[in-house]
Write a protein that holds these residues in place. Structure first.
Motif, PDB file in Angstrom:
ATOM      1  N   TYR A 160      22.329 -31.181  -9.166  1.00  0.00           N
ATOM      2  CA  TYR A 160      22.826 -30.764 -10.469  1.00  0.00           C
ATOM      3  C   TYR A 160      23.636 -29.475 -10.346  1.00  0.00           C
ATOM      4  O   TYR A 160      24.754 -29.364 -10.810  1.00  0.00           O
ATOM      5  CB  TYR A 160      21.651 -30.490 -11.404  1.00  0.00           C
ATOM      6  N   LYS A 208      12.952 -38.115 -25.215  1.00  0.00           N
ATOM      7  CA  LYS A 208      14.080 -38.583 -24.396  1.00  0.00           C
ATOM      8  C   LYS A 208      13.558 -39.471 -23.285  1.00  0.00           C
ATOM      9  O   LYS A 208      12.651 -39.081 -22.552  1.00  0.00           O
ATOM     10  CB  LYS A 208      14.839 -37.394 -23.810  1.00  0.00           C
ATOM     11  N   ASP A 214      18.985 -40.978 -21.607  1.00  0.00           N
ATOM     12  CA  ASP A 214      19.799 -40.264 -20.624  1.00  0.00           C
ATOM     13  C   ASP A 214      19.998 -41.168 -19.416  1.00  0.00           C
ATOM     14  O   ASP A 214      19.036 -41.518 -18.741  1.00  0.00           O
ATOM     15  CB  ASP A 214      19.106 -38.961 -20.194  1.00  0.00           C
ATOM     16  N   GLU A 240      22.825 -39.838 -23.289  1.00  0.00           N
ATOM     17  CA  GLU A 240      23.515 -38.853 -22.454  1.00  0.00           C
ATOM     18  C   GLU A 240      24.190 -39.543 -21.290  1.00  0.00           C
ATOM     19  O   GLU A 240      23.563 -40.379 -20.627  1.00  0.00           O
ATOM     20  CB  GLU A 240      22.496 -37.872 -21.835  1.00  0.00           C
ATOM     21  N   ASP A 296      26.265 -33.895 -20.711  1.00  0.00           N
ATOM     22  CA  ASP A 296      25.406 -32.974 -19.967  1.00  0.00           C
ATOM     23  C   ASP A 296      26.141 -32.580 -18.682  1.00  0.00           C
ATOM     24  O   ASP A 296      26.852 -31.564 -18.651  1.00  0.00           O
ATOM     25  CB  ASP A 296      24.060 -33.663 -19.694  1.00  0.00           C
TER      26      ASP A 296
HETATM   27 MG   LIG Z   1      20.888 -35.174 -18.904  1.00  0.00          MG
END
Ligand SMILES: [Mg+2]
Length: 360
Positions: free
Chosen positions: A54, A160, A191, A217, A240
């Motif tokens: 990430y 989520k 997501d 997402e 995101d």
């Molecule tokens: Mg995300």
């Protein structure tokens, strides 16, 4: 506030179950804690925990930069209010996102003590001291349905669910089961972490028609496919990963975008997150401040940032604590709860558990 001394500790938290980050699985999350001490002996804590897959920096890179950055902060005379973090932007200019987040949080924590207010009140005087949190669901059908029921019974108003690890058909079946378990009173978010091609994402969209979903997402590998995905599926999309790639002002204008998921650890700290939030607010998008498996130190700070930057009433994306085994602070803060009391979540109310950590 004059930063006079820095303490740095290393920690490593195990993840309770194998957590998927993008296309990889993680079993632990290492990080660094920084403690800045000012001229009055006030201590401000920050969490520096880049998330592999990430963040653009690794933890060793973050550690090198934090050591190189500290001499630029040492001895600076900073305002003792919320603007202290703007005042250090030049000193932090070369630092990666996680390091900025850690230092900004530490300095803001000292300013909050100087003002004798909870952290979020440095920037937002009127937000309520309670913050709703979205529960985080991941894993196979057998485990997500009972967990969805547990979250609902515990009082979560939003959940989520991670999708994208299975085929669109299997994921659609999980989504339907979880939606039924949650009922109409709990908001369901999804997501996909960019797992799907446009064709697979559209296929998934067809299979979940009629399921009440707040948004999904990052449904597609290519963000430029989002408008077509939205046009064909009718599903609202949240950004995101894409927010960290190129000009977010342009991305948030894409057709179909309804929300932004803002991760200060990944996006570059509180000031950078505030810029994205401001642009999203002007565009009328929902703002969801979100975590990346930080320790309790980082997660508590993120709660305050969510209250300051997020859309009021929108559950913050801070449901990662339930997936972490143990913490670096004790007693263990109640961060697995559906509603956080921010006035009870300051570092002064917790001890840093030094047995968990190594001095750097
Ligand atoms: Mg995300």
């Amino acid at each position: 506030v004059i930063p006079e001394r820095l303490e740095v500790y290393r920690y490593k938290l195990a993840l309770l179950e194998h957590v998927r980050v993008g296309h990889d699985t993680r079993t632990s999350h290492p990080g660094l804690l920084v403690c800045v001490v000012d001229e009055h002996g006030r201590r401000g804590w920050g969490d520096i925990a880049p998330l592999m897959g990430y963040s653009s920096e690794t933890l060793p890179e973050a550690e090198d930069v934090l050591k190189a950055t500290w001499p630029r902060l040492l001895g600076l005379r900073l305002p003792d209010d919320g603007t202290c973090i703007q005042a250090v932007q030049l000193a932090l200019a070369a630092a990666p996102a996680s390091v900025r987040f850690g230092f900004e949080t530490a300095l803001a924590g000292i300013a909050a003590q100087a003002q004798d207010v909870p952290l979020y009140r440095l920037w937002q005087g009127t937000a309520p001291s309670t913050l709703p949190i979205a529960g985080l669901l991941q894993g196979p059908l057998e485990s997500v349905v009972p967990e969805a029921l547990r979250l609902k019974e515990t009082g979560f108003v939003a959940v989520k669910l991670k999708v994208g690890a299975a085929t669109p058909a299997e994921d659609a079946a999980r989504v339907r089961e979880v939606s039924l378990a949650l009922g109409p009173s709990v908001e369901l978010r999804l997501d996909a972490n960019r797992a799907w091609s446009l064709a697979d994402a559209v296929r998934f969209g067809e299979l979940v028609q009629g399921v009440p979903l707040a948004f999904i997402e990052e449904p597609v590998a290519q963000p430029l496919d989002i408008p077509e995905f939205h046009g064909k599926s009718g599903l609202n999309v949240a950004l995101d990963e894409t927010l960290g790639e190129g000009p977010f002002e342009d991305w948030i204008q894409l057709a179909g975008i309804a929300a932004v998921v803002i991760k200060p650890t990944v996006l570059g700290g509180i000031v950078a997150a505030g810029r994205v939030a401001e642009a999203a607010r002007r565009t009328g998008l929902r703002i969801i401040v979100s975590s990346a498996y930080e320790s309790g130190v980082g997660l508590m700070a993120l709660g305050h940032i969510a209250a300051a930057l997020g859309t009021e009433g929108t559950a913050a994306g801070l449901g990662t604590y339930r997936w972490i085994d143990g913490d670096v602070v004790s007693p263990k803060p109640p961060l697995d709860q559906p509603m956080w009391r921010l006035d009870r979540l300051s570092m002064q109310q917790f001890r840093v558990d030094r047995g968990m950590m190594l001095d750097v």
